[in-house]
Each structure stands twice: as structure tokens, then as C-alpha cells.
Design a protein around this motif. Structure first.
Motif, PDB file in Angstrom:
ATOM      1  N   PHE A  48      -0.580  -3.617   3.549  1.00  0.00           N
ATOM      2  CA  PHE A  48      -1.273  -3.165   4.750  1.00  0.00           C
ATOM      3  C   PHE A  48      -0.983  -1.678   4.924  1.00  0.00           C
ATOM      4  N   GLU A  49      -1.969  -0.945   5.424  1.00  0.00           N
ATOM      5  CA  GLU A  49      -1.770   0.477   5.700  1.00  0.00           C
ATOM      6  C   GLU A  49      -1.469   0.665   7.188  1.00  0.00           C
ATOM      7  N   TYR A  87       3.114   2.003   4.096  1.00  0.00           N
ATOM      8  CA  TYR A  87       2.633   0.711   3.602  1.00  0.00           C
ATOM      9  C   TYR A  87       3.644  -0.376   3.961  1.00  0.00           C
ATOM     10  N   THR A  88       3.129  -1.559   4.238  1.00  0.00           N
ATOM     11  CA  THR A  88       4.007  -2.670   4.596  1.00  0.00           C
ATOM     12  C   THR A  88       3.380  -3.985   4.167  1.00  0.00           C
ATOM     13  N   VAL A  91      -1.670   0.135  13.093  1.00  0.00           N
ATOM     14  CA  VAL A  91      -2.304  -0.430  11.900  1.00  0.00           C
ATOM     15  C   VAL A  91      -3.622   0.308  11.687  1.00  0.00           C
ATOM     16  N   LEU A  92      -3.907   0.693  10.442  1.00  0.00           N
ATOM     17  CA  LEU A  92      -5.084   1.505  10.129  1.00  0.00           C
ATOM     18  C   LEU A  92      -6.186   0.648   9.524  1.00  0.00           C
ATOM     19  N   ASN A  93      -7.421   1.135   9.688  1.00  0.00           N
ATOM     20  CA  ASN A  93      -8.556   0.477   9.037  1.00  0.00           C
ATOM     21  C   ASN A  93      -8.816   1.140   7.690  1.00  0.00           C
ATOM     22  N   PHE A 140       7.108   1.208   3.404  1.00  0.00           N
ATOM     23  CA  PHE A 140       7.279   1.769   2.069  1.00  0.00           C
ATOM     24  C   PHE A 140       6.555   3.111   1.985  1.00  0.00           C
ATOM     25  N   ARG A 141       7.110   3.992   1.166  1.00  0.00           N
ATOM     26  CA  ARG A 141       6.522   5.300   0.928  1.00  0.00           C
ATOM     27  C   ARG A 141       6.221   5.438  -0.558  1.00  0.00           C
TER      28      ARG A 141
END
Length: 274
Positions: A118-119, A129-130, A151-153, A202-203
Motif C-alpha cells: 500500500f502507498e 510503503y506498508t 493513504v494515497l490513491n 518501508f522506504r
């Protein structure tokens, strides 16, 4: 003798770091989407031991003494824990019945080391990121993580559902009274480029950027609403490793104690003036 001190001490420090890593895995065994760390160990460079002597060669002038070295063999100087690497295996997907919970389940992926995320947007408004889909809706109606990250689209914009009563399809399409959009799903062919940043984020530190999972060739996935991906930590395996690591620590500790006693004997008894 000092080399023995160093070798045993290095083993104690390596197992202490390993214990810390295992303890962190155990403490996150119930954290949704958590990816356990796998530790890797390496040995310090080996040292080559030589016996330095001499050889007397008879000559007309009485003899010639020449140095002669004999190779005894290599000696290891200990080990160290090199790094922790997240293990991106799929965790169990479990029902929660909560509409804001989303589980991302991997399907067929074209790369053996590839994975999906997921972004989200962190506090510095950077994309992170997760795998933790334990989302909620804030006071302004935006879909966020439990830590408050947006949370991004798929266009990199924040998702505003306006309510917890929304629907998410298997391909990540969000339908709500306020907005219809697609949740941002990223795919990267090499998950080893990602490092943990805290808060289950996460990066990407690799040169290759993550891409939209929907447009990536050969990438299949499903988004399950009302479910969560659980941690991939195996508590029984982690506990067994913690016990084994503790015993290795004790063994090295006993070696250090033995060398300490030997040095005490050498300095206080053998070297005593009579």
C-alpha cells in the motif's frame, strides 16, 4: 590468548544483537502486516599463522644462517551480525469484519523477490510503503493508518471517503459517498531494496522505482475488505532461536571466563618473583 578473548567476545556481541532482533520480531508477532527480520552473520577475515624460524646451511666459511618460515594454517577471528533483512513472505489473512481493514494478498508475481505494498504519505509528505492495512478514517474523512499517515490513491493523492461506510473491490477500487478512486498499490521486483523506517513503513533505497501494480505485467493480487494480513512471525520458531542464541552466548561467556582465569594465573602466579 588475546585472540581468544576477541573471538569469544565477538561471538557474545553477535548473539546479543541476534537476541535483540528476535525479541523485536516476537514483540510484533501480533502487528498486522509486520515482516519479520532475518539476521545474517559473517566471519571476520581469517589470519594466516606462520612459524618463523631459521635454517643453518653449511658452507666453506663456516655456515650460513637463513630465515625459514613454515605456514601453520589459518585461524578464524570470530563472527559478527552483518544486518537484518525483512522477510517478505505473505502473512495469514484473517477476518475482522471492520470495513476500514484491508488485506493485500499476493497472487502470481513475475519476480521471485517481488512484492506489493500500500502507498501512504509519512509526516514529511513523502511516499512510503506498508503491508499493514489496519486503516481508519480521521475527523476530516481521510483514510489514514493508525499512526495518522494518509493513504494515497493511484495518482498519489489522499483518499477522502468521508465515512467508514465505503466499499473496496478486489482490484482496490474505492467506492464511497464522497469520492470514487483506486487505492495506491505499488509493485517492486526486488523487495530487498526496501528498509524499515518505523511505524511499519518501508522506504525504497534501490535505484529502481516502484511501479503501479495494476499496470505491471504479470502482477496479480487481491484486496480483501474487512480482513487483515497478519504478521509472518512464527512465535515457536522465534522462541527456539532465542533459546539457541542464548546458549551460544553462554558458551562464549564461559570461554571468556576461562581465558580470564588463565591470564590471571599467568600474571599472578607464573610471573611471581621468588
Amino acid at each position: 590468548m588475546l585472540k581468544g578473548f576477541h573471538t569469544a567476545g565477538a561471538g557474545m556481541m553477535a548473539n546479543q544483537r541476534y537476541q535483540d532482533s528476535l525479541s523485536n520480531n516476537m514483540s510484533n508477532a501480533l502487528t498486522p502486516g509486520y515482516k519479520q527480520d532475518r539476521s545474517s552473520f559473517r566471519a571476520f577475515p581469517e589470519m594466516l599463522i606462520q612459524n618463523m624460524g631459521s635454517e643453518n646451511i653449511p658452507t666453506q666459511n663456516g655456515g650460513l644462517n637463513l630465515p625459514k618460515n613454515h605456514i601453520v594454517g589459518p585461524i578464524n577471528t570470530g563472527v559478527y551480525m552483518q544486518e537484518d533483512q525483512p522477510l517478505f513472505e505473505q502473512g495469514d489473512v484473517r477476518d475482522t469484519g471492520i470495513s476500514t481493514d484491508l488485506a493485500l494478498q499476493n497472487g502470481d508475481l513475475p519476480d521471485e523477490t517481488g512484492t506489493l505494498f500500500f502507498e501512504v504519505q509519512n509526516g514529511d509528505e513523502e511516499v512510503r510503503y506498508t503491508r499493514n492495512g489496519n486503516f481508519t478514517v480521521d475527523a476530516e474523512g481521510f483514510l489514514t493508518t493508525n499512526e495518522g499517515y494518509y493513504v494515497l490513491n493511484e495518482d498519489g493523492e489522499r483518499i477522502q471517503t468521508g465515512t467508514e461506510e465505503f466499499e473496496v473491490s478486489a482490484d482496490g477500487q474505492v467506492t464511497s459517498p464522497f469520492d470514487n478512486t483506486a487505492i495506491g498499490l505499488a509493485y517492486h521486483p526486488n523487495a530487498n531494496d526496501f528498509v524499515k523506517e518505523g511505524d511499519n513503513l518501508f522506504r525504497n533505497e534501490g535505484e529502481e522505482a516502484a511501479v503501479d501494480a495494476r499496470g505491471a505485467d504479470g502482477v496479480n493480487f487481491q484486496v480483501h475488505q474487512g480482513q487483515l494480513e497478519w504478521s509472518n512471525v512464527d512465535p515457536q520458531e522465534s522462541m527456539s532461536e532465542m533459546m539457541r542464541s542464548y546458549r551460544m552466548f553462554e558458551m562464549n561467556q564461559q570461554v571468556v571466563r576461562m581465558f580470564d582465569q588463565s591470564m590471571e594465573l599467568a600474571s599472578n602466579q607464573i610471573g611471581k618473583l621468588r
